[in-house]
Design a protein around this motif. Structure first.
Motif, PDB file in Angstrom:
ATOM      1  N   THR A  79       0.803  -1.220   0.000  1.00  0.00           N
ATOM      2  CA  THR A  79       0.000   0.000   0.000  1.00  0.00           C
ATOM      3  C   THR A  79       0.836   1.270   0.000  1.00  0.00           C
ATOM      4  OG1 THR A  79      -0.143   0.106   2.425  1.00  0.00           O
ATOM      5  CG2 THR A  79      -1.843  -1.160   1.261  1.00  0.00           C
ATOM      6  N   GLY A  80       2.067   1.205   0.506  1.00  0.00           N
ATOM      7  CA  GLY A  80       2.878   2.414   0.613  1.00  0.00           C
ATOM      8  C   GLY A  80       2.476   3.308   1.769  1.00  0.00           C
ATOM      9  N   ILE A  81       1.729   2.769   2.719  1.00  0.00           N
ATOM     10  CA  ILE A  81       1.290   3.541   3.888  1.00  0.00           C
ATOM     11  C   ILE A  81       2.179   3.183   5.083  1.00  0.00           C
ATOM     12  CG2 ILE A  81      -0.611   4.016   5.489  1.00  0.00           C
ATOM     13  CD1 ILE A  81      -2.523   3.079   3.262  1.00  0.00           C
ATOM     14  N   GLN A  82       2.633   4.194   5.796  1.00  0.00           N
ATOM     15  CA  GLN A  82       3.374   3.966   7.029  1.00  0.00           C
ATOM     16  C   GLN A  82       2.783   4.830   8.140  1.00  0.00           C
ATOM     17  OE1 GLN A  82       7.395   5.604   7.140  1.00  0.00           O
ATOM     18  NE2 GLN A  82       6.982   6.846   5.333  1.00  0.00           N
ATOM     19  N   LEU A  83       2.794   4.303   9.354  1.00  0.00           N
ATOM     20  CA  LEU A  83       2.395   5.091  10.512  1.00  0.00           C
ATOM     21  C   LEU A  83       3.638   5.802  11.027  1.00  0.00           C
ATOM     22  CD1 LEU A  83      -0.030   2.727  12.453  1.00  0.00           C
ATOM     23  CD2 LEU A  83      -0.592   4.660  10.971  1.00  0.00           C
ATOM     24  N   LEU A  84       3.594   7.117  11.015  1.00  0.00           N
ATOM     25  CA  LEU A  84       4.793   7.896  11.335  1.00  0.00           C
ATOM     26  C   LEU A  84       4.490   8.916  12.415  1.00  0.00           C
ATOM     27  CD1 LEU A  84       7.688   7.909  10.108  1.00  0.00           C
ATOM     28  CD2 LEU A  84       6.998   9.945   8.836  1.00  0.00           C
ATOM     29  N   GLU A  85       5.447   9.137  13.279  1.00  0.00           N
ATOM     30  CA  GLU A  85       5.303  10.144  14.315  1.00  0.00           C
ATOM     31  C   GLU A  85       5.952  11.446  13.861  1.00  0.00           C
ATOM     32  OE1 GLU A  85       7.276  10.562  18.584  1.00  0.00           O
ATOM     33  OE2 GLU A  85       5.616   9.111  18.622  1.00  0.00           O
ATOM     34  N   GLY A  86       5.404  12.553  14.300  1.00  0.00           N
ATOM     35  CA  GLY A  86       5.969  13.855  13.973  1.00  0.00           C
ATOM     36  C   GLY A  86       5.200  14.953  14.680  1.00  0.00           C
ATOM     37  N   THR A  87       5.427  16.187  14.236  1.00  0.00           N
ATOM     38  CA  THR A  87       4.794  17.331  14.890  1.00  0.00           C
ATOM     39  C   THR A  87       4.159  18.282  13.888  1.00  0.00           C
ATOM     40  OG1 THR A  87       6.820  18.682  14.847  1.00  0.00           O
ATOM     41  CG2 THR A  87       6.466  17.283  16.786  1.00  0.00           C
ATOM     42  N   ARG A 187      -4.316  25.350  -6.219  1.00  0.00           N
ATOM     43  CA  ARG A 187      -3.127  24.721  -6.791  1.00  0.00           C
ATOM     44  C   ARG A 187      -2.114  24.374  -5.705  1.00  0.00           C
ATOM     45  NH1 ARG A 187       1.980  26.142  -8.530  1.00  0.00           N
ATOM     46  NH2 ARG A 187       2.723  25.166 -10.465  1.00  0.00           N
ATOM     47  N   GLY A 188      -1.649  23.139  -5.735  1.00  0.00           N
ATOM     48  CA  GLY A 188      -0.626  22.710  -4.804  1.00  0.00           C
ATOM     49  C   GLY A 188       0.609  22.237  -5.544  1.00  0.00           C
ATOM     50  N   GLN A 189       1.759  22.765  -5.182  1.00  0.00           N
ATOM     51  CA  GLN A 189       3.027  22.325  -5.759  1.00  0.00           C
ATOM     52  C   GLN A 189       3.917  21.815  -4.642  1.00  0.00           C
ATOM     53  OE1 GLN A 189       4.929  24.961  -8.579  1.00  0.00           O
ATOM     54  NE2 GLN A 189       6.967  24.164  -8.143  1.00  0.00           N
ATOM     55  N   LEU A 190       4.640  20.734  -4.911  1.00  0.00           N
ATOM     56  CA  LEU A 190       5.596  20.212  -3.937  1.00  0.00           C
ATOM     57  C   LEU A 190       6.866  19.757  -4.647  1.00  0.00           C
ATOM     58  CD1 LEU A 190       5.424  16.899  -4.283  1.00  0.00           C
ATOM     59  CD2 LEU A 190       3.368  17.185  -2.914  1.00  0.00           C
ATOM     60  N   VAL A 191       7.880  19.526  -3.859  1.00  0.00           N
ATOM     61  CA  VAL A 191       9.186  19.106  -4.369  1.00  0.00           C
ATOM     62  C   VAL A 191       9.571  17.805  -3.674  1.00  0.00           C
ATOM     63  CG1 VAL A 191      11.621  19.723  -4.619  1.00  0.00           C
ATOM     64  CG2 VAL A 191       9.873  21.513  -4.733  1.00  0.00           C
ATOM     65  N   VAL A 192      10.120  16.864  -4.428  1.00  0.00           N
ATOM     66  CA  VAL A 192      10.568  15.595  -3.866  1.00  0.00           C
ATOM     67  C   VAL A 192      12.095  15.558  -3.922  1.00  0.00           C
ATOM     68  CG1 VAL A 192      10.413  13.085  -3.975  1.00  0.00           C
ATOM     69  CG2 VAL A 192       8.471  14.492  -4.730  1.00  0.00           C
ATOM     70  N   VAL A 193      12.717  15.309  -2.773  1.00  0.00           N
ATOM     71  CA  VAL A 193      14.180  15.257  -2.706  1.00  0.00           C
ATOM     72  C   VAL A 193      14.612  13.921  -2.106  1.00  0.00           C
ATOM     73  CG1 VAL A 193      14.363  17.766  -2.447  1.00  0.00           C
ATOM     74  CG2 VAL A 193      14.322  16.308  -0.401  1.00  0.00           C
ATOM     75  N   GLU A 194      15.874  13.568  -2.317  1.00  0.00           N
ATOM     76  CA  GLU A 194      16.418  12.378  -1.665  1.00  0.00           C
ATOM     77  C   GLU A 194      16.387  12.558  -0.150  1.00  0.00           C
ATOM     78  OE1 GLU A 194      20.318  11.752  -3.237  1.00  0.00           O
ATOM     79  OE2 GLU A 194      19.584  10.519  -4.901  1.00  0.00           O
ATOM     80  N   ASN A 195      16.100  11.494   0.556  1.00  0.00           N
ATOM     81  CA  ASN A 195      15.994  11.578   2.009  1.00  0.00           C
ATOM     82  C   ASN A 195      17.385  11.584   2.644  1.00  0.00           C
ATOM     83  OD1 ASN A 195      15.363  11.375   4.717  1.00  0.00           O
ATOM     84  ND2 ASN A 195      13.790   9.824   4.424  1.00  0.00           N
ATOM     85  N   PRO A 196      17.750  12.682   3.318  1.00  0.00           N
ATOM     86  CA  PRO A 196      19.068  12.746   3.967  1.00  0.00           C
ATOM     87  C   PRO A 196      19.109  12.074   5.336  1.00  0.00           C
ATOM     88  CG  PRO A 196      17.927  14.825   4.259  1.00  0.00           C
ATOM     89  CD  PRO A 196      17.019  13.964   3.412  1.00  0.00           C
ATOM     90  N   GLY A 197      18.033  11.357   5.679  1.00  0.00           N
ATOM     91  CA  GLY A 197      17.998  10.666   6.966  1.00  0.00           C
ATOM     92  C   GLY A 197      16.883  11.117   7.884  1.00  0.00           C
ATOM     93  N   ILE A 198      15.884  11.802   7.345  1.00  0.00           N
ATOM     94  CA  ILE A 198      14.759  12.297   8.138  1.00  0.00           C
ATOM     95  C   ILE A 198      13.796  11.143   8.422  1.00  0.00           C
ATOM     96  CG2 ILE A 198      12.803  13.889   8.155  1.00  0.00           C
ATOM     97  CD1 ILE A 198      14.478  15.682   6.276  1.00  0.00           C
ATOM     98  N   ARG A 199      13.350  11.038   9.672  1.00  0.00           N
ATOM     99  CA  ARG A 199      12.502   9.921  10.064  1.00  0.00           C
ATOM    100  C   ARG A 199      11.193  10.356  10.719  1.00  0.00           C
ATOM    101  NH1 ARG A 199      15.031   7.992   6.862  1.00  0.00           N
ATOM    102  NH2 ARG A 199      16.641   6.363   6.979  1.00  0.00           N
ATOM    103  N   SER A 200      10.945  11.633  10.841  1.00  0.00           N
ATOM    104  CA  SER A 200       9.684  12.109  11.417  1.00  0.00           C
ATOM    105  C   SER A 200       9.142  13.246  10.560  1.00  0.00           C
ATOM    106  CB  SER A 200       9.880  12.578  12.863  1.00  0.00           C
ATOM    107  OG  SER A 200      10.796  13.662  12.916  1.00  0.00           O
ATOM    108  N   PHE A 201       7.824  13.400  10.554  1.00  0.00           N
ATOM    109  CA  PHE A 201       7.226  14.449   9.720  1.00  0.00           C
ATOM    110  C   PHE A 201       7.151  15.763  10.483  1.00  0.00           C
ATOM    111  CE2 PHE A 201       3.430  12.701  11.873  1.00  0.00           C
ATOM    112  CZ  PHE A 201       2.775  13.866  12.274  1.00  0.00           C
TER     113      PHE A 201
END
Length: 320
Positions: A79-87, A187-201
């Motif tokens: 599904t590509g769904i993950q439960l993630l913690e963040g703020t 209109r919504g625009q976003l940018v996708v970058v390589e993950n530098p090690g981020i684990r929370s939203f």
């Protein structure tokens, strides 16, 4: 009448509705002028968050139902769904959102806040890799016997000849398909970058902020946002806006500044004063509407789709 139901639109609302109808025993075909990977849903962040949607009482119920389903689906790898913690944090004092209890949000102590933010709340919620999730929904539809067809409807009358049940999940295009001038593209625009090690939203939830700032990490990539431009229908990425998105996100999370850009996405949120979910008869055809979800298409998807299915199954001659 070759199918029992036709669903117009292959975004998350259309596909989820089609899955629910098909799994209830109906023959279902999704007709769409844009394949799932080219829809607004594919361009979404996408976090469970009742954003830009009304009425609040129905949104609360639909979002609660969807939260439960997405949480269950997070255990299914495809599904590509993950439960993630963040703020979510704010630069001015404000109360926790009304939905905070659904996800067990708690107020952040000062040492948990990012520089420049004065209040915030921490919680865990579903984060969805939308291109992957849409592919999952298509496979699930096909497993239930449904199908998808590339087709553009110039008028609603044409669609009403296709099946005894027609469900309009056309999103922002409902402005033209059903002549609903209350639908406005955001209109919504976003940018996708390589993950530098981020684990929370992270999400900036400052009331009245002119820009959206959010950081949604997946395994190998991070989705950065964003924009919310009312009345803008341009689907081409704006390079100046992309640079500004990166700048804002890097100010919150400095490791983003050096991350390689993988791509950009643009979608048109279907804003409306309230979600349109209802049914009406056109001769012998039952027409149902399911659009106007604003920025909460994913968040409301299963709740709205199940209500559509319940309405169809409770309506003679489709009951039973």
């Amino acid at each position: 009448m070759s199918t029992s139901a036709v669903v117009i639109g292959a975004g998350v609302s259309g596909l989820t509705t089609a899955v629910c109808l098909a799994e209830s025993g109906m023959d279902v075909r999704v007709d769409t002028d844009r394949l799932p990977g080219a829809t607004t849903s594919a361009a979404a962040g996408a976090m469970w968050d009742p954003y830009l949607a009304e009425p609040s009482d129905l949104v609360e119920r639909w979002s609660r139902e969807t939260l439960s389903e997405l949480t269950t689906l997070s255990a299914v790898a495809e599904t590509g769904i993950q439960l993630l913690e963040g703020t979510q944090e704010s630069r001015v004092p404000c109360d926790l959102p009304v939905w905070s209890g659904l996800v067990g949000a708690r107020s952040c102590p000062p040492d948990e806040l990012r520089p420049g933010f004065v209040t915030g709340w921490r919680y865990r919620a579903p984060l969805v890799d939308m291109p992957r999730y849409l592919r999952y929904l298509v496979r699930r539809l096909e497993r239930a016997g449904g199908s998808l067809r590339r087709h553009h409807y110039d008028t609603l009358d044409e669609a009403l000849t296709q099946a005894p049940v027609v469900v309009n999940c056309s999103g922002a295009e409902a402005r033209f398909l059903v002549d609903d001038t209350s639908v406005e593209a955001v209109r919504g625009q976003l940018v996708v970058v390589e993950n530098p090690g981020i684990r929370s939203f992270f999400c900036d939830d400052t009331p009245g902020a002119e820009d959206l700032t959010y950081i949604y990490p997946h395994a190998d990539a991070v989705v950065l946002g964003g924009t919310a431009e009312r009345g803008a229908w341009e689907l081409r990425p704006d390079e100046d806006k992309a640079r500004e998105i990166i700048r804002r996100c890097a100010a919150v999370e400095p490791s983003i500044a050096g991350a390689r850009v993988i791509g950009q996405r643009v979608g048109l949120r279907p804003a409306r004063s309230r979600v349109r979910l209802g049914d009406e008869w056109h001769g012998d055809t039952l027409l149902l509407h399911n659009y106007g979800h604003g920025g909460a298409g994913v968040t409301l998807s299963w709740g709205c789709a199940r209500e559509i299915t319940e309405r169809v199954r409770a309506t003679p001659p489709f009951a039973g």
